[in-house]
Design a protein around this motif. Structure first.
Motif, short mmCIF file in Angstrom:
data_model
loop_
_atom_site.label_atom_id
_atom_site.label_comp_id
_atom_site.label_asym_id
_atom_site.label_seq_id
_atom_site.Cartn_x
_atom_site.Cartn_y
_atom_site.Cartn_z
N LYS A 13 0.90 -1.40 0.00
CA LYS A 13 0.23 0.15 -0.03
C LYS A 13 0.78 1.29 0.03
O LYS A 13 0.48 2.27 0.00
N ARG A 14 2.24 1.01 -0.15
CA ARG A 14 3.09 2.25 -0.22
C ARG A 14 3.97 1.99 -1.16
O ARG A 14 5.22 1.58 -1.50
N LYS A 66 -1.33 12.92 -9.90
CA LYS A 66 -1.36 12.91 -8.43
C LYS A 66 -0.10 11.79 -7.82
O LYS A 66 0.50 11.36 -8.50
N PRO A 85 0.80 9.08 -4.87
CA PRO A 85 0.15 7.87 -4.23
C PRO A 85 -0.63 8.47 -2.70
O PRO A 85 0.15 9.26 -2.07
N GLU A 86 -1.68 7.83 -2.16
CA GLU A 86 -2.21 8.31 -0.94
C GLU A 86 -1.65 8.42 0.18
O GLU A 86 -1.81 9.06 0.89
N TYR A 87 -0.57 7.54 0.31
CA TYR A 87 0.30 7.28 1.58
C TYR A 87 0.85 8.69 1.97
O TYR A 87 1.04 8.83 3.04
N TYR A 139 0.29 11.50 1.68
CA TYR A 139 -0.78 12.63 2.26
C TYR A 139 -1.27 12.41 3.77
O TYR A 139 -1.60 13.14 4.52
#
Lengths: 567, 75
Positions: free
Chosen positions: A406-407, A538, A540-542, A544
């Protein structure tokens, strides 16, 4: 008029064409234009419709220092958008002297031969050299030099390119017989898909045709005097090269460490440029600092890094590789970094992407930090093209997806370079908003002389935007980005060079527009037509939500600020 | 006290000093310290104060750790 050599690998036909519309375009500007004009943006990157454009910068072939880089461009198998990567070596100089603006590889061969494109005074020809199949880049380069002469310019791919791995790079031979890499974006896989193992260009003493040779040479003398009289070039660039920034990036808390879990590492001294220089000079033997990667380059930031006995391990050891293959994998010693660097170079993969891949793989349990043997075993999988090797060789996004991470430190499918975007936020804008994906060379905000607070939430978009088109102009002219400080101090020098070479009368503003702004916009248009909509701009969400030790920063720029980064 | 660390070409300019500890109980301008050290302002490219990039006109406070680098760019 300079020509474009078109090599159709389906028909095995070579044609030479002229196009006056491309007069002021070189390097990245030319490849962007050709790709938008001739390649359907929604094509398959490794299919028949994609093309690989090999284009020296506009000034290539002239004696101006650091100005004969070779640019490679295509639709990228890694980002699925347009991609350009450039590097030093001899080939840009020789193509420029032959009056060749670009070599365009197109179509797909029906056979599985390994072809070499040979360019010399008699023209261009395709040779079958199956003895080079699956050879590493160094062996390939040596065999080609043995056959065609020591002073040729070579572009070649390693096994990774032949195996169409998405992080495959293109190697370019330099005046010392070492290799430099147009590494990012998997362009080596595009070259491999065309069945081309190497492009060989004979040395030539031919000269480009100047509109006003005297004026051009006068400006060259001015530029060279500036470089020669700049003490920083001798005292910093020629000793520590790009590795001079290791401690600065660590001090800012932006140094990729343990798969981007930290922004600094204890023991950074062992990875520093100062340690690198001390090691090279104390070990002696084949080790050397202050090496040129292009004929006549006055910056000389390359090096040959030796082992304890003085035998070369790799050339060149530089910042991005030290960050991604070093601290990112838990190393605080340059020897294992150099070993991994050589392995990447010989297999023919991007050392940045490879470092990110190994970082994610270790993080997901496929290895341990600070473990050279474990990392080398994974690199061997890539070299041998095993199932695991294919997964790793397709880059950090594929590796992370397969392993369930997830990273995944990537933007537009391409790994972050050596700056964590949480503490160098301008580079976060570049990673997300540039058509090039996460590529620092597309607009590196590091070292902007305190103009913008690297961790602030304002001015980052504008800083990135400005650097994106200015760096692009350097890529289009054929200049190394290390020549940026003296050239940007007085950009009139660049427009004078162009005008005296091409007989134009462009201003500095026009130069930025033609070589920079218009090019990045062309690239963005290609990407949008390829299906890379703004939704792909964008990170990756991690980044943020996960605070980065030791600064505890997250990436917190507003959407409005990010949009300012669009050129 | 505040710690000032100099890197690369700045070491020589500061009389071969890599690190110095200064009394900053009363905050002091970085430019004042540079003048005392004999380092020209225009030679300082990157200023990292307490792990945060800062500007040449910043104030140095007690307990600050400041790293000064010449003008550098990545490759």
């Amino acid at each position: 008029m300079p020509v474009i050599v078109k090599v159709n690998m389906t028909a095995k036909e070579i044609a030479t064409v002229e196009n006056p519309d491309y007069k002021l375009l070189g390097g990245r500007a030319l490849s962007a234009r050709i790709l938008l004009d001739e390649v359907p943006p929604n094509c398959e990157p490794l299919g028949a419709k994609n093309k690989l454009v090999i284009a020296p910068g506009l000034l290539a072939g002239t004696p101006v220092t650091s100005g004969s880089r070779i640019s490679c461009g295509a639709k990228s198998p890694l980002t699925n958008g347009i991609k350009e990567a450039n590097c030093g070596g001899n080939i840009g100089l020789f193509l420029g002297r032959f009056g060749i603006k670009a070599v365009v590889l197109e179509g797909l061969p029906a056979d599985v031969n390994a072809y070499v494109l040979k360019i010399d005074k008699d023209g261009s020809s395709l040779l079958v050299m199956n003895e080079l199949k699956q050879s590493g880049t160094y062996e390939t380069d040596q065999k080609l030099r043995a056959k065609f002469g020591k002073e040729i310019g070579v572009l070649c791919i390693g096994p990774a390119g032949e195996n169409r791995l998405k992080m495959a790079a293109i190697a370019s031979s330099d005046p010392n017989g070492e290799l430099k890499f147009a590494a990012r974006g998997g362009l080596g896989a595009v070259m491999g898909s065309k069945g081309i193992k190497a492009v060989v260009v004979d040395k030539t003493l031919k000269q480009p045709i100047y509109h006003d040779r005297q004026q051009f040479m006068e400006m060259v003398r001015v530029i060279h005097a500036g470089f020669i009289n700049d003490p920083k070039i001798k005292q910093v660039n020629q000793r520590v090269g790009t590795a001079g920034i290791v401690k600065a990036v660590n001090a800012m808390g932006a140094l990729p460490t343990h798969n981007f879990r930290q922004g600094a590492i204890d023991g950074v001294e062992g990875l520093s440029g100062e340690t690198m220089y001390a090691t090279i000079t104390s070990r002696g033997g084949e080790g050397k600092a202050g090496v040129s990667c292009m004929n006549g380059c006055l910056i000389k930031c390359s090096n040959i890094y030796p082992d304890a006995s003085g035998k070369k391990i790799c050339s060149t050891l530089q910042y991005e590789s030290i960050a991604l293959l070093g601290s990112n994998l838990g190393f605080t010693n340059l020897d294992p970094v150099a070993r991994l660097n050589y392995e990447c170079d010989d297999i023919g993969v991007d050392s940045i992407e490879a470092g990110a891949v190994l970082g994610v793989a270790i993080d997901m349990g496929l290895g341990k930090w600070n473990d050279l043997d474990g990392c080398m075993a994974l690199m061997k999988e890539i070299r041998n093209n095993t199932l695991l090797g294919k997964v790793l060789g397709h880059g950090v996004q594929v590796t992370g997806d397969v392993l369930g991470s997830k990273r995944i430190p990537a933007a537009k499918g391409q790994s972050f370079a050596g700056y964590d975007p949480r503490t160098l936020k301008g580079n976060g804008v570049t990673y997300a908003m540039s058509p090039m994906g996460a590529d620092h060379t597309a607009g590196n905000c590091f070292g902007s002389r305190g103009e913008v607070n690297p961790r602030g939430t304002g001015q980052q978009g504008e800083l990135s935007r400005s650097l994106q088109y200015k760096m692009c102009a350097l890529d289009s002219l054929g200049f190394c980005i290390f020549s940026r400080p003296p050239l940007f101090k007085d950009p009139n020098k660049m427009s004078t060079l162009v005008n005296s070479l091409c007989g134009t009368d462009i201003s500095v503003d026009h130069l930025w527009e033609i070589m920079g702004v218009n090019v990045v916009r062309t690239e963005r248009e290609f990407n949008i037509r390829a299906g890379l909509s703004p939704a792909n701009d964008k990170l990756p969400e991690y980044v943020y939500v996960e605070p980065l030790a030791p600064t505890h920063e997250v990436f917190d720029l507003s959407e409005e600020e990010m949009l300012k980064g669009i050129v | 006290m505040a710690v000032i660390r100099l890197h690369l070409t700045l070491i020589k300019m500061a009389g071969d000093r890599k690190e110095l500890v200064v009394d900053a109980q009363k905050p002091v301008l970085l430019t004042t310290l540079l003048e005392r050290l004999g380092v020209p302002q225009e030679e300082v490219g990157i200023i990292v104060r307490n792990r945060k990039g800062d500007k040449i006109d910043c104030m140095i406070h007690e307990e600050d750790v400041v790293e000064l680098f010449p003008i550098l760019s990545g490759g």
